[in-house]
Design a protein around this motif. Structure first.
Motif, PDB file in Angstrom:
ATOM      1  N   PHE A 248      32.200 -66.717  19.822  1.00 16.85           N
ATOM      2  CA  PHE A 248      33.162 -66.508  20.905  1.00 16.85           C
ATOM      3  C   PHE A 248      34.589 -66.575  20.378  1.00 16.85           C
ATOM      4  CE2 PHE A 248      35.768 -68.564  24.293  1.00 16.85           C
ATOM      5  CZ  PHE A 248      35.862 -67.466  25.125  1.00 16.85           C
ATOM      6  N   ALA A 249      34.872 -67.567  19.542  1.00 15.32           N
ATOM      7  CA  ALA A 249      36.212 -67.696  18.955  1.00 15.32           C
ATOM      8  C   ALA A 249      36.533 -66.477  18.091  1.00 15.32           C
ATOM      9  CB  ALA A 249      36.298 -68.975  18.128  1.00 15.32           C
ATOM     10  N   GLY A 250      35.546 -66.020  17.326  1.00 16.85           N
ATOM     11  CA  GLY A 250      35.758 -64.842  16.498  1.00 16.85           C
ATOM     12  C   GLY A 250      36.055 -63.609  17.325  1.00 16.85           C
ATOM     13  N   SER A 251      35.392 -63.488  18.477  1.00 19.49           N
ATOM     14  CA  SER A 251      35.641 -62.328  19.341  1.00 19.49           C
ATOM     15  C   SER A 251      37.069 -62.339  19.869  1.00 19.49           C
ATOM     16  CB  SER A 251      34.647 -62.324  20.508  1.00 19.49           C
ATOM     17  OG  SER A 251      34.931 -63.370  21.437  1.00 19.49           O
ATOM     18  N   ILE A 252      37.584 -63.520  20.190  1.00 22.39           N
ATOM     19  CA  ILE A 252      38.960 -63.633  20.680  1.00 22.39           C
ATOM     20  C   ILE A 252      39.943 -63.214  19.590  1.00 22.39           C
ATOM     21  CG2 ILE A 252      40.744 -65.208  21.501  1.00 22.39           C
ATOM     22  CD1 ILE A 252      38.694 -64.792  23.599  1.00 22.39           C
ATOM     23  N   VAL A 253      39.723 -63.707  18.380  1.00 20.61           N
ATOM     24  CA  VAL A 253      40.633 -63.392  17.269  1.00 20.61           C
ATOM     25  C   VAL A 253      40.640 -61.893  16.987  1.00 20.61           C
ATOM     26  CG1 VAL A 253      41.033 -63.701  14.805  1.00 20.61           C
ATOM     27  CG2 VAL A 253      40.416 -65.668  16.226  1.00 20.61           C
ATOM     28  N   VAL A 254      39.457 -61.291  16.901  1.00 18.73           N
ATOM     29  CA  VAL A 254      39.371 -59.858  16.605  1.00 18.73           C
ATOM     30  C   VAL A 254      39.988 -59.040  17.736  1.00 18.73           C
ATOM     31  CG1 VAL A 254      37.778 -57.931  16.260  1.00 18.73           C
ATOM     32  CG2 VAL A 254      37.351 -60.118  15.139  1.00 18.73           C
ATOM     33  N   ALA A 255      39.767 -59.451  18.991  1.00 13.00           N
ATOM     34  CA  ALA A 255      40.346 -58.734  20.123  1.00 13.00           C
ATOM     35  C   ALA A 255      41.873 -58.803  20.097  1.00 13.00           C
ATOM     36  CB  ALA A 255      39.817 -59.312  21.434  1.00 13.00           C
ATOM     37  N   ILE A 256      42.417 -59.957  19.748  1.00 12.53           N
ATOM     38  CA  ILE A 256      43.872 -60.104  19.654  1.00 12.53           C
ATOM     39  C   ILE A 256      44.430 -59.195  18.566  1.00 12.53           C
ATOM     40  CG2 ILE A 256      45.710 -61.702  18.972  1.00 12.53           C
ATOM     41  CD1 ILE A 256      44.199 -63.904  20.419  1.00 12.53           C
ATOM     42  N   ILE A 257      43.765 -59.169  17.419  1.00 16.12           N
ATOM     43  CA  ILE A 257      44.214 -58.311  16.319  1.00 16.12           C
ATOM     44  C   ILE A 257      44.176 -56.838  16.739  1.00 16.12           C
ATOM     45  CG2 ILE A 257      43.686 -57.511  13.990  1.00 16.12           C
ATOM     46  CD1 ILE A 257      42.631 -60.327  13.394  1.00 16.12           C
TER      47      ILE A 257
ATOM     48  N   GLY B  63      44.025 -58.245  24.685  1.00 14.48           N
ATOM     49  CA  GLY B  63      42.908 -58.671  23.853  1.00 14.48           C
ATOM     50  C   GLY B  63      42.232 -59.917  24.391  1.00 14.48           C
ATOM     51  N   VAL B  64      43.026 -60.911  24.766  1.00 15.46           N
ATOM     52  CA  VAL B  64      42.464 -62.164  25.282  1.00 15.46           C
ATOM     53  C   VAL B  64      41.714 -61.926  26.587  1.00 15.46           C
ATOM     54  CG1 VAL B  64      43.024 -64.443  26.200  1.00 15.46           C
ATOM     55  CG2 VAL B  64      44.195 -63.605  24.153  1.00 15.46           C
ATOM     56  N   LEU B  65      42.346 -61.208  27.522  1.00 15.75           N
ATOM     57  CA  LEU B  65      41.720 -60.976  28.829  1.00 15.75           C
ATOM     58  C   LEU B  65      40.435 -60.161  28.704  1.00 15.75           C
ATOM     59  CD1 LEU B  65      44.816 -60.240  31.117  1.00 15.75           C
ATOM     60  CD2 LEU B  65      43.458 -62.340  30.989  1.00 15.75           C
ATOM     61  N   LEU B  66      40.481 -59.099  27.925  1.00 10.74           N
ATOM     62  CA  LEU B  66      39.300 -58.256  27.776  1.00 10.74           C
ATOM     63  C   LEU B  66      38.177 -58.981  27.046  1.00 10.74           C
ATOM     64  CD1 LEU B  66      40.978 -54.821  26.963  1.00 10.74           C
ATOM     65  CD2 LEU B  66      39.861 -55.500  29.091  1.00 10.74           C
ATOM     66  N   ALA B  67      38.525 -59.835  26.090  1.00 10.69           N
ATOM     67  CA  ALA B  67      37.501 -60.614  25.390  1.00 10.69           C
ATOM     68  C   ALA B  67      36.838 -61.613  26.338  1.00 10.69           C
ATOM     69  CB  ALA B  67      38.123 -61.350  24.206  1.00 10.69           C
ATOM     70  N   LEU B  68      37.635 -62.263  27.165  1.00  8.69           N
ATOM     71  CA  LEU B  68      37.080 -63.228  28.123  1.00  8.69           C
ATOM     72  C   LEU B  68      36.183 -62.543  29.147  1.00  8.69           C
ATOM     73  CD1 LEU B  68      40.224 -65.479  28.790  1.00  8.69           C
ATOM     74  CD2 LEU B  68      38.196 -66.067  27.453  1.00  8.69           C
ATOM     75  N   VAL B  69      36.665 -61.437  29.699  1.00  5.12           N
ATOM     76  CA  VAL B  69      35.880 -60.728  30.714  1.00  5.12           C
ATOM     77  C   VAL B  69      34.635 -60.104  30.099  1.00  5.12           C
ATOM     78  CG1 VAL B  69      35.905 -58.803  32.334  1.00  5.12           C
ATOM     79  CG2 VAL B  69      37.881 -60.301  32.171  1.00  5.12           C
TER      80      VAL B  69
ATOM     81  N   ALA C 274      37.740 -52.853  35.234  1.00  4.26           N
ATOM     82  CA  ALA C 274      38.618 -53.303  36.321  1.00  4.26           C
ATOM     83  C   ALA C 274      39.811 -54.069  35.769  1.00  4.26           C
ATOM     84  CB  ALA C 274      37.832 -54.171  37.304  1.00  4.26           C
ATOM     85  N   VAL C 275      39.594 -54.883  34.746  1.00  4.16           N
ATOM     86  CA  VAL C 275      40.684 -55.639  34.136  1.00  4.16           C
ATOM     87  C   VAL C 275      41.656 -54.702  33.437  1.00  4.16           C
ATOM     88  CG1 VAL C 275      41.255 -57.394  32.422  1.00  4.16           C
ATOM     89  CG2 VAL C 275      39.252 -57.681  33.880  1.00  4.16           C
ATOM     90  N   ALA C 276      41.126 -53.681  32.759  1.00  5.64           N
ATOM     91  CA  ALA C 276      41.980 -52.706  32.080  1.00  5.64           C
ATOM     92  C   ALA C 276      42.894 -52.006  33.079  1.00  5.64           C
ATOM     93  CB  ALA C 276      41.112 -51.685  31.341  1.00  5.64           C
ATOM     94  N   TYR C 277      42.323 -51.602  34.221  1.00  7.41           N
ATOM     95  CA  TYR C 277      43.142 -50.936  35.234  1.00  7.41           C
ATOM     96  C   TYR C 277      44.172 -51.899  35.822  1.00  7.41           C
ATOM     97  CZ  TYR C 277      44.647 -48.580  39.442  1.00  7.41           C
ATOM     98  OH  TYR C 277      45.427 -48.011  40.429  1.00  7.41           O
ATOM     99  N   ALA C 278      43.771 -53.149  36.047  1.00  5.00           N
ATOM    100  CA  ALA C 278      44.696 -54.139  36.595  1.00  5.00           C
ATOM    101  C   ALA C 278      45.873 -54.374  35.644  1.00  5.00           C
ATOM    102  CB  ALA C 278      43.960 -55.453  36.858  1.00  5.00           C
ATOM    103  N   ILE C 279      45.603 -54.450  34.349  1.00 13.11           N
ATOM    104  CA  ILE C 279      46.669 -54.625  33.358  1.00 13.11           C
ATOM    105  C   ILE C 279      47.627 -53.435  33.412  1.00 13.11           C
ATOM    106  CG2 ILE C 279      47.181 -54.755  30.889  1.00 13.11           C
ATOM    107  CD1 ILE C 279      44.499 -56.216  30.556  1.00 13.11           C
ATOM    108  N   TYR C 280      47.067 -52.232  33.438  1.00 12.16           N
ATOM    109  CA  TYR C 280      47.873 -51.014  33.494  1.00 12.16           C
ATOM    110  C   TYR C 280      48.738 -50.993  34.752  1.00 12.16           C
ATOM    111  CZ  TYR C 280      48.871 -45.978  33.647  1.00 12.16           C
ATOM    112  OH  TYR C 280      49.480 -44.750  33.702  1.00 12.16           O
TER     113      TYR C 280
END
Length: 265
Positions: free
Chosen positions: A172-181, A202-208, A250-256
């Motif tokens: 899970f931690a690795g997914s957050i780091v890679v998503a942020i990068i 990156g953080v939001l999409l990784a969590l969702v 849905a999160v992607a659209y909300a961010i946009y």
């Protein structure tokens, strides 16, 4: 979903073909409703060959999914006229509920990517919604890849052993780091926004995405099946490839949308 017609293996009698057809038909409705209106005014022969629409954002998606739910529900009720499709009242309600779930979880969620793709920026220099869709999908895939690689390499502590035994806190931690990068790279290069926007994405999409993965695993455990469908056996079924992508839409659209309101894109 694999459980659509009740058979010796269990499952619900939700009309699978109708569910797929109406779900597909919702997509052009969502796209056309969300696409910006023709700046030169409506002209039928021109507009049918260009991506002009009504410019009403998600209303088309809402109405399309609602119509799909009504059609699937009525179809199941009409099927009660056939002796082979008759069952008790409780089972009929469960069948209808399963049909509603499919349209909300798959069609409605996926529709946000269609709406996002059809969207355009507030000025000519803005990046179109199709690039945001692509960037978000890349981040979600990177999240899954980061979780898988880190989990294999460093995974020791189980994240949710009763739901998905293979997932670890290290993964899970690795997914957050890679998503942020991934977000930090895509934000300035593809989306033309600040790096911090990519970090937040990156953080939001990784969590969702992780939450969607766990939710789909919970559904499989509740149904008592290993694969959610017969497609791609051994990989959890076809829906297992979408468990992170669907809720992330849905999160992607909300961010946009929020960035647009705030004038940050």
């Amino acid at each position: 979903m694999g459980a659509v017609d009740r058979d010796p293996g269990g499952g619900r009698m939700t009309p699978r073909v109708v569910s797929v057809v109406v779900g597909i038909l919702v997509m052009p409705v969502a796209f056309y409703a969300a696409a910006p209106p023709d700046p030169d005014g409506f002209a039928f022969w021109r507009d049918v060959t260009h991506p002009y629409g009504l410019g009403v954002s998600v209303q088309g998606l809402w109405l399309g999914v609602l119509a799909a739910i009504v059609i699937v529900t009525l179809w199941r009720l009409v099927e009660l006229l056939l002796p082979t499709h008759r069952t008790g009242g409780r089972n009929v309600l469960l069948d209808i509920g399963a049909g509603v779930f499919v349209q909300v979880y798959v069609t409605f969620m996926a529709g946000f990517y269609i709406v996002l793709t059809a969207s355009s920026g507030p000025h000519a220099s803005s990046v179109g919604g199709q690039y945001w869709t692509l960037a978000c999908m890349i981040i979600v895939v990177a999240t899954d890849t980061g979780a898988w690689g880190t989990g294999i390499w460093l995974g020791r502590h189980k994240l949710a052993p009763n739901i998905s035994p293979g997932k670890t806190w290290e993964g899970f931690a690795g997914s957050i780091v890679v998503a942020i990068i991934a977000g930090a790279i895509l934000a300035p290069l593809m989306l033309h926004v600040a790096i911090w926007v990519g970090v937040v994405m990156g953080v939001l999409l990784a969590l969702v995405g992780t939450a969607g993965d766990l939710t789909e695993s919970l559904i499989k455990r509740d149904l008592g099946v290993k694969d959610i469908s017969s497609w791609l056996p051994g990989h959890g079924g076809f829906l297992d490839r979408l468990d992170s992508i669907l809720p992330s839409a849905a999160v992607a659209y909300a961010i946009y949308y929020v960035l647009g309101v705030a004038g940050l894109r």
